[in-house]
Write an enzyme that holds these catalytic residues in place. Sequence first.
Site, PDB file in Angstrom:
ATOM      1  N   HIS A 140       0.838  -1.206   0.000  1.00 11.43           N
ATOM      2  CA  HIS A 140       0.000   0.000   0.000  1.00 11.43           C
ATOM      3  C   HIS A 140       0.868   1.249   0.000  1.00 11.43           C
ATOM      4  O   HIS A 140       0.625   2.185  -0.783  1.00 11.43           O
ATOM      5  CB  HIS A 140      -0.915  -0.020   1.226  1.00 11.43           C
ATOM      6  N   GLU A 141       1.899   1.278   0.859  1.00 10.38           N
ATOM      7  CA  GLU A 141       2.783   2.446   0.925  1.00 10.38           C
ATOM      8  C   GLU A 141       3.516   2.657  -0.397  1.00 10.38           C
ATOM      9  O   GLU A 141       3.685   3.799  -0.851  1.00 10.38           O
ATOM     10  CB  GLU A 141       3.791   2.289   2.072  1.00 10.38           C
ATOM     11  N   HIS A 146       1.599   4.555  -3.009  1.00  7.16           N
ATOM     12  CA  HIS A 146       1.719   6.016  -2.966  1.00  7.16           C
ATOM     13  C   HIS A 146       2.900   6.475  -3.829  1.00  7.16           C
ATOM     14  O   HIS A 146       2.797   7.463  -4.562  1.00  7.16           O
ATOM     15  CB  HIS A 146       1.920   6.493  -1.519  1.00  7.16           C
ATOM     16  N   GLU A 190      -5.436   7.434  -0.715  1.00 12.51           N
ATOM     17  CA  GLU A 190      -5.465   6.191   0.055  1.00 12.51           C
ATOM     18  C   GLU A 190      -6.246   5.117  -0.693  1.00 12.51           C
ATOM     19  O   GLU A 190      -5.854   3.941  -0.700  1.00 12.51           O
ATOM     20  CB  GLU A 190      -6.083   6.440   1.431  1.00 12.51           C
ATOM     21  N   ASP A 228      -4.677   1.549  -1.925  1.00 11.56           N
ATOM     22  CA  ASP A 228      -5.316   0.264  -1.607  1.00 11.56           C
ATOM     23  C   ASP A 228      -5.568  -0.544  -2.882  1.00 11.56           C
ATOM     24  O   ASP A 228      -5.324  -1.756  -2.932  1.00 11.56           O
ATOM     25  CB  ASP A 228      -6.646   0.506  -0.887  1.00 11.56           C
TER      26      ASP A 228
END
Length: 462
Positions: free
Chosen positions: A303-304, A307, A386, A390
């Site tokens: 997930h990070e 970004h 976010e 995801d």
Amino acid sequence: MDFLHSNLAAIQHKLAFVAIEPINWKLYVQSFSWGVTLWECYLLLRQYPLYSKKEPPPALAPHLGADVFEKSQKYGKEKAQVALFSKLYSQVLDSLLLQFGFYAWCWDASGRILGRVGYGSEYEILQSIGFSFLLYFVSSLPTLPLSIYSTFVLEERHGFNKTTPGLFVADMLKSWAVGIVFGSPFLAAFLYIFKWAGDRFVPWLMAFMLSFQMIMVFLYPTVIQPLFNTLTPLKDGELRNRVESLAGKLKFPLKHLYEIDGSKRSSHSNAYFFGLPWSKHIVIFDTLMEQSSPPEVEAVLAHELGHWYYFHPTKMMVVSQFHIFTILALFPAFLHAPPLLRSFDFPKAVSAQPPTIVAFLIFQMILTPLEAVISIGMNGLSRRFEWEADRFACELQDTLGEEEMKDMGERLGRALITLHVKNLSTVWVDWLYSAYHHSHPTLTERLKGLETYQASREKKKD
């Protein structure tokens, strides 16, 4: 450049009334700061009844035991009570300081202190630095009990606090020292650019602040963070192999992979990355590794990395720079406005040639209602990012063509549930409270989103 300056001059012309008309700016600031505070209290009061619910949301019921849900509700209720008191207490304190000329007193006191060591009023930058630290130090003392209560009563009561009184004091002193060491040269350079560039300071100040941010990207992990936490290379093993493999497949420029002793202060957990575009560092809290399995931690990091993949930090920085540019573009009209300082009890001698730092501080207070609105938009943008991160994690199998990634969405969902359970995070959230305060979607929203992304992937395969 001339085009930019001509448009900025046009803005100042439209705001010329600031320097002429005797507006009661103190009343304006008092009214709107109270308005924002009461609005935030209203949102808390909307949220508060949800902590009395006896059952979790249906989507979370299979994952939350009755005892965990009860603890989460109790923790959320107590945090809301402390937050409500803190907001009103801080607002009353700020209003009293503002009403009785505290800012003017700090400027005068800093000037008198410098005068005793041989520096006169012509040393505006030096006096501005003294003013800033005196203002911060004196105004922060009355709120220190709130911080002590939050750490040693609220967090302790619910099993999160690991901070000792000695560590608390050490952290506070270190924070002040860091502020002086790094804040002083930053503020000196910041104010010098105003003096050097005159009313054409905007592009030069933008360049300086962007450069400072880049420098801090390097200094924070190497100089500042080690003062508070210990970063050690992540030990060899399954988790390190998984993270390095994932970073390599995505061509993420991973330079260092660290474990941080977050448990030194709290049992809350997290993971993040930082660094320059060509050299990134990943940091994983020891608490996260204790609470989740390596496949689940890998999903959190996926997930990070989403970004990074979608340039979210860069996009947020661009939006932030535009925000800063807008503030700086409006500021000159308030910089050359003696009536502005007179409204806040500054003597005529000071108001006639307003100190830059004082005018900027008051200008920031005037912008309070606008900043509250902007924060809603920034939170909305953050929540959108976010969702995208995801989705990125959920669709890694399609992105990399790796069969072993097919359950990444499920792993991320399990990790999010574990994080919420271990952190006793709120599960019932008022929509308006969330829109104003939250930079992340709620757990229920994220789990539904992951299910939707997974269903969409399966549908495409069919």
